[in-house]
Design a protein around this motif. Structure first.
Motif, mmCIF file in Angstrom:
data_model
loop_
_atom_site.group_PDB
_atom_site.id
_atom_site.type_symbol
_atom_site.label_atom_id
_atom_site.label_comp_id
_atom_site.label_asym_id
_atom_site.label_seq_id
_atom_site.Cartn_x
_atom_site.Cartn_y
_atom_site.Cartn_z
ATOM 1 N N PRO A 124 0.872 -1.136 0.076
ATOM 2 C CA PRO A 124 -0.039 -0.202 -0.072
ATOM 3 C C PRO A 124 0.804 1.263 0.082
ATOM 4 O O PRO A 124 2.048 1.195 0.285
ATOM 5 C CB PRO A 124 -0.725 -0.274 1.310
ATOM 6 N N PRO A 125 0.428 2.297 -0.101
ATOM 7 C CA PRO A 125 -1.134 2.682 -0.244
ATOM 8 C C PRO A 125 -1.558 2.499 -1.642
ATOM 9 O O PRO A 125 -0.987 2.483 -2.662
ATOM 10 C CB PRO A 125 -1.135 4.276 -0.076
ATOM 11 N N PHE A 126 -3.035 1.733 -1.811
ATOM 12 C CA PHE A 126 -3.601 1.340 -2.959
ATOM 13 C C PHE A 126 -4.871 2.376 -3.283
ATOM 14 O O PHE A 126 -5.325 2.940 -2.358
ATOM 15 C CB PHE A 126 -4.241 -0.010 -2.833
ATOM 16 N N ASN A 127 -4.825 2.716 -4.661
ATOM 17 C CA ASN A 127 -5.886 3.709 -5.226
ATOM 18 C C ASN A 127 -7.183 2.561 -5.495
ATOM 19 O O ASN A 127 -7.109 2.064 -6.479
ATOM 20 C CB ASN A 127 -5.503 4.036 -6.481
ATOM 21 N N ASP A 128 -7.755 2.250 -4.140
ATOM 22 C CA ASP A 128 -8.865 1.135 -4.198
ATOM 23 C C ASP A 128 -9.937 1.502 -5.377
ATOM 24 O O ASP A 128 -10.468 0.481 -5.848
ATOM 25 C CB ASP A 128 -9.585 1.183 -2.999
#
Length: 265
Positions: free
Chosen positions: A242-246
């Protein structure tokens, strides 16, 4: 124009000069869309694409630090690194079509030829922007980690789909929005617009990878999320972090059920 889609894809891979590669990628995409290239796989893809004399290719751990992109020098370094990614991505897309197209319906080739044309356009935009900023593609070193992923998965279409679009391109969805904000803050609106165009296109590319991965899993009755996690653990040399761009990943059909278990590790 060459005699089949496989020969045409091979020709793109064996073209070293960046401008010539872009022209041939676009011409091949046009010929495919017009029905001028038979859906035949009568040519093998090369193990290694042709490469220009520059940029110098270094191991990832020898690459100089780019900085955060606030200075002109930092922005040039970021755009150059991205231009190299897009340059290699042209080969990745055409290799995907030419190497694995026989294993899937015709729509598979449709999608990856379109992706290759997009990557060629992205590279051309970035190279032009580098020249406006006083640089050019090849002026700085780059690394060949993307093609290492292709080499590691050359024997398995599902492994290639799992690692290249669903890990490497998905990572671009995570990091590019912050880069856009940095370029905007520096007043570099033309570069920010190019990055915005790229990230929107990459959502479609990740979606194509996810869709064909799930199609292949259905053929072999694999559970997609579990099989993806197994393949990524086996063939991806980095970390799924992460961080993920969900939201962007979700728009591409790449749900948290795929990547959160690996990120937790």
């Amino acid at each position: 124009m060459t005699s089949s889609i496989a020969h045409a894809a091979r020709a793109v891979l064996l073209t070293a000069d960046p401008a010539a590669k872009v022209r041939l990628a676009r011409a091949t995409a046009r010929a495919w869309r017009r029905g001028l290239l038979p859906h035949d796989f009568d040519a093998a893809m090369p193990d290694v694409p042709a490469r220009p004399a520059t940029p110098e290719l270094l191991p990832p751990n020898r690459m100089p630090k780019r900085g955060r992109g606030g200075s002109v020098r930092g922005r040039i370094a970021f755009l150059h690194a991205l231009a190299h990614i897009e340059f290699v991505a042209i080969d990745l897309a055409f290799d995907m079509a030419g190497r694995f197209g026989a294993e899937f319906p015709r729509g598979f080739v449709d999608d990856w030829i379109d992706v290759g044309a997009d990557e060629a356009m992205h590279f051309a935009l970035l190279d032009r922007r580098l020249r406006v900023l006083g640089s050019h593609y090849g002026a700085l070193p780059a690394h060949d980690g993307l093609w290492e992923a292709a080499r590691d998965t050359a024997h398995d279409a599902l492994a290639r789909l799992a690692v290249v679009p669903m890990v490497l391109e998905a990572r671009g969805l995570d990091v590019t929005p912050a880069a856009i904000e940095r370029f905007q803050a520096a007043g570099d609106i033309p570069s920010a617009r190019i990055l915005d165009r790229i990230v929107r296109d990459e959502i479609r590319h990740v979606a194509a990878g996810t869709r064909w991965f799930e199609s292949g899993c259905a053929t072999y009755r694999f559970a997609p999320e579990k099989h993806w996690q197994m393949l990524v653990s086996q063939y991806f040399r980095g970390a799924v972090k992460p961080p993920f761009n969900d939201s962007a990943r979700g728009a591409a059909g790449l749900t948290r059920d795929y990547y959160e278990p690996l990120a937790d590790l």
